[in-house]
Write a protein that holds these residues in place. Sequence first.
Motif, PDB file in Angstrom:
ATOM      1  N   PHE A 220       0.856  -1.184   0.000  1.00 50.19           N
ATOM      2  CA  PHE A 220       0.000   0.000   0.000  1.00 50.19           C
ATOM      3  C   PHE A 220       0.887   1.227   0.000  1.00 50.19           C
ATOM      4  CE2 PHE A 220      -2.052   3.500   2.214  1.00 50.19           C
ATOM      5  CZ  PHE A 220      -3.263   3.587   1.565  1.00 50.19           C
ATOM      6  N   VAL A 221       0.512   2.233  -0.800  1.00 45.26           N
ATOM      7  CA  VAL A 221       1.210   3.517  -0.814  1.00 45.26           C
ATOM      8  C   VAL A 221       0.169   4.619  -0.666  1.00 45.26           C
ATOM      9  CG1 VAL A 221       2.686   5.097  -2.121  1.00 45.26           C
ATOM     10  CG2 VAL A 221       3.010   2.618  -2.342  1.00 45.26           C
ATOM     11  N   GLY A 222       0.395   5.523   0.275  1.00 45.06           N
ATOM     12  CA  GLY A 222      -0.494   6.667   0.453  1.00 45.06           C
ATOM     13  C   GLY A 222       0.305   7.952   0.534  1.00 45.06           C
ATOM     14  N   VAL A 223      -0.167   8.987  -0.155  1.00 41.78           N
ATOM     15  CA  VAL A 223       0.477  10.307  -0.132  1.00 41.78           C
ATOM     16  C   VAL A 223      -0.607  11.322   0.197  1.00 41.78           C
ATOM     17  CG1 VAL A 223       1.974  11.922  -1.357  1.00 41.78           C
ATOM     18  CG2 VAL A 223       1.983   9.500  -1.990  1.00 41.78           C
ATOM     19  N   TYR A 224      -0.391  12.118   1.265  1.00 41.27           N
ATOM     20  CA  TYR A 224      -1.452  12.966   1.785  1.00 41.27           C
ATOM     21  C   TYR A 224      -0.954  14.397   2.001  1.00 41.27           C
ATOM     22  CZ  TYR A 224      -2.946   8.215   2.752  1.00 41.27           C
ATOM     23  OH  TYR A 224      -3.243   6.878   2.622  1.00 41.27           O
ATOM     24  N   PRO A 225      -1.783  15.398   1.687  1.00 37.25           N
ATOM     25  CA  PRO A 225      -1.333  16.786   1.776  1.00 37.25           C
ATOM     26  C   PRO A 225      -1.334  17.322   3.206  1.00 37.25           C
ATOM     27  CG  PRO A 225      -3.628  16.722   1.084  1.00 37.25           C
ATOM     28  CD  PRO A 225      -3.171  15.294   1.175  1.00 37.25           C
ATOM     29  N   VAL A 226      -0.268  18.035   3.558  1.00 45.04           N
ATOM     30  CA  VAL A 226      -0.209  18.857   4.755  1.00 45.04           C
ATOM     31  C   VAL A 226       0.395  20.194   4.308  1.00 45.04           C
ATOM     32  CG1 VAL A 226       0.046  16.867   6.289  1.00 45.04           C
ATOM     33  CG2 VAL A 226       2.082  18.055   5.480  1.00 45.04           C
ATOM     34  N   LYS A 227       0.508  21.154   5.192  1.00 46.44           N
ATOM     35  CA  LYS A 227       0.949  22.471   4.765  1.00 46.44           C
ATOM     36  C   LYS A 227       2.404  22.454   4.305  1.00 46.44           C
ATOM     37  CE  LYS A 227       0.662  27.327   5.896  1.00 46.44           C
ATOM     38  NZ  LYS A 227       0.178  28.350   6.842  1.00 46.44           N
ATOM     39  N   GLY A 228       2.617  22.783   3.008  1.00 47.59           N
ATOM     40  CA  GLY A 228       3.954  22.877   2.448  1.00 47.59           C
ATOM     41  C   GLY A 228       4.632  21.556   2.170  1.00 47.59           C
TER      42      GLY A 228
END
Length: 401
Positions: A220-228
């Motif tokens: 499983f690969v997950g990429v998630y947005p946070v500030k910057g």
Amino acid sequence: MFTATSLNAQLARAQADHLRVLVVGAGVAGLTLAQALRAGGLHPVLVERAADHADDGYMLALMPLVEPVLRQAGARDAYRARSVRFHRYVLHGRHGQRLREYAIDSLLSRYGEYRGIARGELMQALADEGAAVSYATTLQALRQTPEAAHVVLREGDSTHEAVFDAVVLADGLHSSSRELLLPAQQVSTFDCGWGGWVAWMDSDAAHADRGDEIWGSDFFVGVYPVKGRAGVFVGGHRDDTRAGPQAFVAHIRSQLRHVDDWLLRALESVAESGDTSYYWKLTDIRSATWAVQRTVLLGDAAAGFVPTAGIGAGMAMESAGVLARQLLAADRAGVPVALHDYERVQRPRVESAQDNSRALTKLMCRRSPTLAAVRDVVARFVTLKAALGPIRKLLDSASEV
């Protein structure tokens, strides 16, 4: 800002309160509760076994259900300044091919915004107005009577005896204080056998509000947005990940036929972080009872979550808000009833969300090319409304608490 405060100083301030509250654990749940109580005029004693709050931890995607407690704690503006809108979600198949893109806000906008934030940034947002914490402090003993809870706290090499009207155990999934309240047989564990690494990489305008996931045949690969930035999680069965992040990333790349530069960068960030990156075992716990007399469990100490549904931190914060309101409305004699009412209202909601996380985990944590192929076909036809059904049910019923 966090303020390292001596235990004696916190105890002295708490003694003048109409309700003396001890919060054990200054993680997301414990800090949220302490700040909500402080905003309500109390001076809860907040203790933390770690030496500081320096660790950034991992990334969080928080549902709109956190908004009420953030307002209650006076942290909503700081939270929004330190987080980003999580608007788009892209699902990729076992070979990296794009299956579907969802606009999450299209179904959640009437409740509020879905936002991404690093755990460390969330902690700083909660502490923006000041948060007194006694670090390197643990609960050593707990004795309850109908009138009060008597505790022994260890701060460094010193021990302190104190009396409280309510004790909240919020020291996480592997709580050391929970055993002072419940026998081991009242705490069950769910373990899917998987785990993975957390890493960070710089973001860009094209991905600032977008999350990506690849559901592979054994990864499983997950990429998630946070500030910057973007938070990355790469996981698989612990037998497979034992070889280390570089070897496991190489194994994943050997299976990808269609993958863009963004996801390749994500995989590289995990490979380059090496064995120093945070390793997250996908396990949870469930406590059969939360409230016993004047002591209660909160957050992961009550019901921990595997991260597959992205709801665990949000439920911990919501629970903290419910508990804060119960305590602020109680007098000393009414604490046991207030804690019982908190458990009666909140435990079914939390366990329902936990069941959803476990179901998704069972679907994800498989080592089967055949199942992965079937998942790819089915995923093309799953609507956003169906995918977010359990989350919307929780949001629809939030006004009841």
